[in-house]
Scaffold this motif. Structure first.
Motif, PDB file in Angstrom:
ATOM      1  N   ASP A 318       0.864  -1.180   0.000  1.00 31.14           N
ATOM      2  CA  ASP A 318       0.000   0.000   0.000  1.00 31.14           C
ATOM      3  C   ASP A 318       0.904   1.234   0.000  1.00 31.14           C
ATOM      4  O   ASP A 318       1.807   1.348   0.826  1.00 31.14           O
ATOM      5  CB  ASP A 318      -0.883  -0.028   1.254  1.00 31.14           C
ATOM      6  CG  ASP A 318      -1.880   1.113   1.268  1.00 31.14           C
ATOM      7  OD1 ASP A 318      -3.076   0.855   1.071  1.00 31.14           O
ATOM      8  OD2 ASP A 318      -1.452   2.273   1.486  1.00 31.14           O
ATOM      9  N   ASP A 320       2.094   4.849   0.717  1.00 31.67           N
ATOM     10  CA  ASP A 320       1.794   5.835   1.755  1.00 31.67           C
ATOM     11  C   ASP A 320       1.487   7.184   1.098  1.00 31.67           C
ATOM     12  O   ASP A 320       2.124   7.557   0.117  1.00 31.67           O
ATOM     13  CB  ASP A 320       2.987   5.996   2.708  1.00 31.67           C
ATOM     14  CG  ASP A 320       3.277   4.692   3.466  1.00 31.67           C
ATOM     15  OD1 ASP A 320       2.333   3.881   3.618  1.00 31.67           O
ATOM     16  OD2 ASP A 320       4.433   4.489   3.876  1.00 31.67           O
ATOM     17  N   ASN A 321       0.546   7.877   1.662  1.00 30.50           N
ATOM     18  CA  ASN A 321       0.232   9.254   1.250  1.00 30.50           C
ATOM     19  C   ASN A 321      -0.121   9.425  -0.221  1.00 30.50           C
ATOM     20  O   ASN A 321       0.054  10.496  -0.787  1.00 30.50           O
ATOM     21  CB  ASN A 321       1.411  10.198   1.557  1.00 30.50           C
ATOM     22  CG  ASN A 321       1.648  10.270   3.041  1.00 30.50           C
ATOM     23  OD1 ASN A 321       0.698  10.294   3.818  1.00 30.50           O
ATOM     24  ND2 ASN A 321       2.911  10.272   3.439  1.00 30.50           N
ATOM     25  N   GLU A 362      -3.227   0.106  -3.974  1.00 28.81           N
ATOM     26  CA  GLU A 362      -2.879  -1.201  -3.407  1.00 28.81           C
ATOM     27  C   GLU A 362      -2.456  -2.187  -4.496  1.00 28.81           C
ATOM     28  O   GLU A 362      -3.154  -2.344  -5.504  1.00 28.81           O
ATOM     29  CB  GLU A 362      -4.080  -1.782  -2.652  1.00 28.81           C
ATOM     30  CG  GLU A 362      -4.446  -0.981  -1.420  1.00 28.81           C
ATOM     31  CD  GLU A 362      -5.643  -1.555  -0.694  1.00 28.81           C
ATOM     32  OE1 GLU A 362      -5.816  -1.237   0.490  1.00 28.81           O
ATOM     33  OE2 GLU A 362      -6.418  -2.321  -1.310  1.00 28.81           O
ATOM     34  N   SER A 406       6.797   6.297  -0.328  1.00 28.45           N
ATOM     35  CA  SER A 406       7.125   5.199   0.566  1.00 28.45           C
ATOM     36  C   SER A 406       5.920   4.275   0.547  1.00 28.45           C
ATOM     37  O   SER A 406       4.889   4.607  -0.031  1.00 28.45           O
ATOM     38  CB  SER A 406       7.400   5.713   1.972  1.00 28.45           C
ATOM     39  OG  SER A 406       6.235   6.308   2.482  1.00 28.45           O
ATOM     40  N   ALA A 407       6.074   3.119   1.162  1.00 28.74           N
ATOM     41  CA  ALA A 407       4.981   2.161   1.111  1.00 28.74           C
ATOM     42  C   ALA A 407       4.964   1.326   2.375  1.00 28.74           C
ATOM     43  O   ALA A 407       5.930   1.318   3.138  1.00 28.74           O
ATOM     44  CB  ALA A 407       5.141   1.259  -0.101  1.00 28.74           C
ATOM     45  N   SER A 408       3.861   0.648   2.596  1.00 25.17           N
ATOM     46  CA  SER A 408       3.771  -0.313   3.691  1.00 25.17           C
ATOM     47  C   SER A 408       3.500  -1.669   3.059  1.00 25.17           C
ATOM     48  O   SER A 408       2.665  -1.769   2.156  1.00 25.17           O
ATOM     49  CB  SER A 408       2.631   0.058   4.621  1.00 25.17           C
ATOM     50  OG  SER A 408       2.788   1.398   5.046  1.00 25.17           O
ATOM     51  N   TYR A 433      -1.701  -3.617   7.271  1.00 26.21           N
ATOM     52  CA  TYR A 433      -2.208  -2.633   8.238  1.00 26.21           C
ATOM     53  C   TYR A 433      -1.300  -2.518   9.444  1.00 26.21           C
ATOM     54  O   TYR A 433      -1.069  -1.436   9.976  1.00 26.21           O
ATOM     55  CB  TYR A 433      -3.638  -2.979   8.668  1.00 26.21           C
ATOM     56  CG  TYR A 433      -4.637  -2.240   7.825  1.00 26.21           C
ATOM     57  CD1 TYR A 433      -4.864  -0.874   8.043  1.00 26.21           C
ATOM     58  CD2 TYR A 433      -5.306  -2.872   6.790  1.00 26.21           C
ATOM     59  CE1 TYR A 433      -5.748  -0.172   7.249  1.00 26.21           C
ATOM     60  CE2 TYR A 433      -6.184  -2.175   5.993  1.00 26.21           C
ATOM     61  CZ  TYR A 433      -6.411  -0.827   6.221  1.00 26.21           C
ATOM     62  OH  TYR A 433      -7.267  -0.136   5.432  1.00 26.21           O
ATOM     63  N   LYS A 436       1.544  -0.419   8.472  1.00 29.25           N
ATOM     64  CA  LYS A 436       1.157   0.996   8.435  1.00 29.25           C
ATOM     65  C   LYS A 436       1.050   1.561   9.843  1.00 29.25           C
ATOM     66  O   LYS A 436       1.490   2.665  10.120  1.00 29.25           O
ATOM     67  CB  LYS A 436      -0.196   1.139   7.743  1.00 29.25           C
ATOM     68  CG  LYS A 436      -0.047   1.724   6.391  1.00 29.25           C
ATOM     69  CD  LYS A 436      -1.305   2.396   5.937  1.00 29.25           C
ATOM     70  CE  LYS A 436      -1.134   2.989   4.612  1.00 29.25           C
ATOM     71  NZ  LYS A 436      -0.286   2.947   3.652  1.00 29.25           N
ATOM     72  N   ARG A 440       4.700   4.611   9.099  1.00 29.83           N
ATOM     73  CA  ARG A 440       4.649   4.184   7.702  1.00 29.83           C
ATOM     74  C   ARG A 440       5.990   3.648   7.250  1.00 29.83           C
ATOM     75  O   ARG A 440       6.928   3.576   8.019  1.00 29.83           O
ATOM     76  CB  ARG A 440       4.235   5.369   6.866  1.00 29.83           C
ATOM     77  CG  ARG A 440       2.969   5.930   7.461  1.00 29.83           C
ATOM     78  CD  ARG A 440       2.178   6.693   6.529  1.00 29.83           C
ATOM     79  NE  ARG A 440       0.788   6.592   6.984  1.00 29.83           N
ATOM     80  CZ  ARG A 440      -0.205   7.235   6.426  1.00 29.83           C
ATOM     81  NH1 ARG A 440       0.013   7.983   5.391  1.00 29.83           N
ATOM     82  NH2 ARG A 440      -1.417   7.095   6.879  1.00 29.83           N
ATOM     83  N   ASN A 441       6.018   3.280   5.949  1.00 34.75           N
ATOM     84  CA  ASN A 441       7.278   2.877   5.350  1.00 34.75           C
ATOM     85  C   ASN A 441       7.862   1.629   6.009  1.00 34.75           C
ATOM     86  O   ASN A 441       9.040   1.552   6.296  1.00 34.75           O
ATOM     87  CB  ASN A 441       8.272   4.035   5.462  1.00 34.75           C
ATOM     88  CG  ASN A 441       9.328   3.917   4.403  1.00 34.75           C
ATOM     89  OD1 ASN A 441       9.310   2.965   3.624  1.00 34.75           O
ATOM     90  ND2 ASN A 441      10.235   4.850   4.380  1.00 34.75           N
TER      91      ASN A 441
END
Ligand code: C2E
Ligand code: MG
Ligand code: MG
Length: 725
Positions: A318, A320-321, A362, A406-408, A433, A436, A440-441
């Motif tokens: 997912d 981020d932002n 996603e 960035s991502a989770s 989740y 996150k 984050r990241n």
């Protein structure tokens, strides 16, 4: 002597007369029996004589009957009324007519038939005056019909979208082409004069991969004598690849079989079918497989993992932002970002991994055949997750925008013992989740314990439904204080006392409610309760000046009933709406600025104010302030907390306050917990203060008591003390 001589002459005459008479009779008989119709007609168009053929052609039994029936050839005979005039015109000009083709009525039956006729004018040998017409008539109905049919057929075959063909299998097993229409040549891109002689020549166009099936279907049609209906791909001599369909009916004739058939170009339909499949199984923006396809593929992967005893894994990614980027830079930049993310993910997943887009921001990577057991599978999947994360952290160049994303990532391994494809997806989602939640990241490996948390969330959601209807939700009021320390208003904050779990903070249940749509009902409750409270305050002189701020979720505000609902409440309670402020959380502002602005403008007519909450945490703060008519901003509590210790936060708060002044906005500081913070904020020009330094959120009665006590008229002891503080 004379009489003897006379007798000889007379005998000679008689003989010649008889010979002439015989000849005339012969001629008449000949004419009578001719196959051709012969006639004589007056110049005015009356029939004078007709032979048997013509009588029959006209449907009569005798010449007498016919002559009695025909009055005017021109009017009664020709289908085209002016045909007789044309006929006479040619006769006048040339003295004769040859092979004059007309459609006429069979005189007696009125049946329409085709004839060809020839005629001449017969003149008086002495005076040269025209006496009558003489001519012949020949029926050609059959020929005309055949020609018409041929013409129709020609037209049909050339106009048909497909091509007609006939081919034959002789009893010795050899195939030959009997007929191909021009449409067939057109489809195959053959020159018009190309004649395919053998079916082998046609079969050579069928592409290699489709040949076996093509011949199988032909043989089946021959054996069962059922229609040959087959679709295949062919490459035309010009190199074009086409999808073709042929339908042919076999007809047995002794040992031979002839197929009569039709060939169609179905490329368009086929490519549509491919397009539809693409729409159904692929994401149109990135071209990646979509959720549906992923589920299909996981099902297969689970089966194969179990069979081979090799674990695979899912990575749920997912970004981020992403929403902030999309809102602040526009959708085209957001789309570009997603497309580039897709490319990087593909590289990270490698040749055997499958990347899919679940929707929005996603993505899921499926990896197969990683290791012998789940632990090994997890380990290898985590390594890919690390690689993926660092790939997504590298700056994206999106036209003029440089974006550091960035991502989770949630990771789960599978070994085929799962209940179905949804299970690993859900687990990877839960792990994501977790990632996150942990700031984050990050990357998080699925932990069965988090399943428990997930089900708790689910339970909470059900309880929340009950809470809304069962009156478990209440509004509390956190005082807001002006520069002189006087209570100038309150922010309404929701409180939920769960019968078993005790107080549940709005930070937990509001996002849950927003996620599942319950927020609309909650929002209605807050509005109704808030406006009613304000109306009560305005009825008492000592609280009449208090303002009230209500937190509004964007989903509620975007709802068409929001504006009329609020207007209705304001009217019903007769409140002075200029004391009402609506707070929007900054990081969830609506995309559709125009609609939001229109609704805001509508409410501003009543005097309602707007506040931008948690200012400074999101990306798009300034965009919102610029595009929407806000009156107030609330400096996020996070900056206030460190105002004393961190130079950067201090500078930021000072800048925000300066900006608020420039833009003519009221600045409110939240989470003011101690006096040092208050002093800094005071110094920098902040106008309204809120936080534990003054009070937490209180039930309505307590808030009123707090406000009255604190706002005691000047001159009282309390008031003096307050001023000295
Ligand atoms: P918010 O609107 O930014 O509300 C301020 C939050 O800060 C409140 O948390 C408040 O209790 C807390 N707070 C107040 N003083 C202090 C302080 O000195 N220090 C610290 N650390 N915190 C302080 P709460 O009540 O838990 O609400 C959290 C969030 O839930 C709110 O943030 C708001 O976004 C949302 N929320 C609360 N009530 C409502 C509501 O009625 N409707 C909607 N849509 N959202 C609500
Ligand atoms: Mg708020
Ligand atoms: Mg806030």
């Amino acid at each position: 002597m004379l009489s003897a001589a006379l007798a000889v002459v007379l005998v000679g005459y008689r003989r010649r007369y008889r010979a002439a008479l015989r000849e005339r009779m012969n001629t008449a008989e000949l004419i009578e029996n001719l196959h051709e119709g012969i006639y004589r007609s007056s110049l005015e168009g009356r029939q004078l004589a007709a032979n048997r053929s013509l009588v029959r052609l006209n449907g009569y039994d005798s010449e007498a009957e016919m002559l009695a029936s025909v009055d005017d050839i021109g009017k009664e005979w020709y289908v085209e009324p002016n045909r007789r005039a044309e006929f006479r015109d040619i006769l006048q000009r040339r003295g004769k007519v040859e092979d004059f083709v007309s459609e006429i009525y069979r005189h007696k039956t009125r049946e329409r038939i085709w004839i060809t006729e020839s005629a001449r004018i017969v003149h008086d040998s002495g005076t040269g005056k025209p006496l009558y017409y003489e001519g012949s008539v020949h029926e050609i109905t059959e020929t005309v019909k055949r020609l018409q049919l041929e013409e129709q057929f020609q037209k049909l075959t050339s106009q048909l979208p497909g091509g007609l063909f006939q081919f034959k299998r002789a009893s010795d097993g050899s195939y030959s082409v009997q007929y191909l229409s021009s449409g067939f040549q057109r489809i195959m891109g053959l020159a018009e004069d190309t004649r395919l002689l053998t079916t082998a020549e046609f079969s050579s166009f069928v592409i290699q991969e489709d040949k076996a099936a093509y011949f199988r279907s032909l043989v089946a049609s021959r054996r069962t004598l059922t229609a040959w209906d087959h679709e295949f791909r062919a490459r035309t001599p010009g190199g074009e690849l086409k999808w073709l369909r042929l339908i042919a009916k076999p007809e047995q004739d002794g040992g031979a079989i002839t197929w009569h058939g039709y060939l169609m170009d179905v490329s368009a339909r086929k490519s549509q079918a491919v397009e539809i499949e693409k729409l159904a199984y692929y994401d149109s923006l990135t071209g990646l497989p979509n959720r549906r396809m992923l589920i299909d593929r996981i099902a297969t992967a689970l089966a194969s993992a179990q069979k081979r005893g090799r674990a695979g894994a899912l990575l749920f990614i997912d970004l981020d932002n992403f929403k902030n980027l999309n809102d602040s830079q526009g959708h085209h930049v957001g789309d570009r970002y997603l497309m580039q993310v897709a490319v990087r993910l593909r590289e990270c997943a490698g040749e055997h991994g499958m990347v899919s887009r679940m929707g929005g921001d996603e993505f899921v990577i499926m990896l197969e055949d990683l290791a012998d057991g789940l632990p090994g599978g997890s380990e290898r999947a985590l390594a890919v997750a690390e690689k993926t994360l660092s790939a997504l952290r590298t700056t994206f160049v999106l036209g003029p925008v440089h974006h550091r994303g960035s991502a989770s990532i949630g990771v789960v391994a599978f070994d085929g013992r799962e209940s179905g494809p949804e299970e690993p997806i859900r687990r990877a989602d839960i792990a994501m989740y977790e990632a996150k939640g942990g700031g984050r990241n990050g990357i998080s490996l699925f932990d069965p314990a988090s399943l428990e948390q997930e089900s708790q969330r689910f339970r909470l959601l059900n309880d929340l439904r009950v809470a809304i209807s069962g009156g478990q939700l209440t509004l509390h009021f956190q005082p807001q204080v002006d520069r002189d320390g006087r209570v100038c208003g309150a922010e309404a904050l929701l409180r939920w006392r769960h019968p078993e779990l005790g107080d549940i903070p709005p930070g937990v249940f509001i996002p849950l409610a927003e996620h599942c749509g319950l927020i609309l009902e909650i929002g209605d409750f807050v509005l109704a309760r808030g406006v009613a409270a304000l109306a009560g305050w305005q009825r008492r002189p000592e609280t009449a000046h208090l303002r009230l701020a209500l937190n509004i979720s964007v989903q509620s505000f975007a709802n068409a009933t929001f504006v009329p609902g609020l207007v209705g409440l304001v009217r019903k309670h007769g409140v002075d709406a200029s004391c009402l402020t609506l707070e929007f959380a900054e990081n969830v502002m609506a995309r559709n600025h125009e609609r939001t602005a229109a609704s805001m403008a509508e409410l501003k007519k009543l005097g309602i104010r707007f506040s931008l909450d948690d200012f400074g945490t999101g990306y798009s703060s300034l965009v919102h302030l610029k595009k929407l008519p806000f009156d107030e901003l609330k400096i996020d509590g996070g900056f206030v907390a460190d105002i004393e210790t961190r130079e950067s936060d201090r500078a930021l708060v000072r800048t925000i306050l300066a900006m608020a002044t420039t833009l003519g906005l009221t600045a409110v500081a939240e989470h003011v917990e101690d006096d040092k913070q208050r002093i800094f904020l005071h110094l920098f020009g902040c106008e309204v203060f809120q936080g534990l330094l003054y009070s937490s959120a209180l039930p309505e009665e307590e808030f009123i008591a707090f406000a009255i006590a604190r706002n005691d008229p000047p001159g009282t002891e309390k008031a003096e003390r307050r001023l000295q503080a």
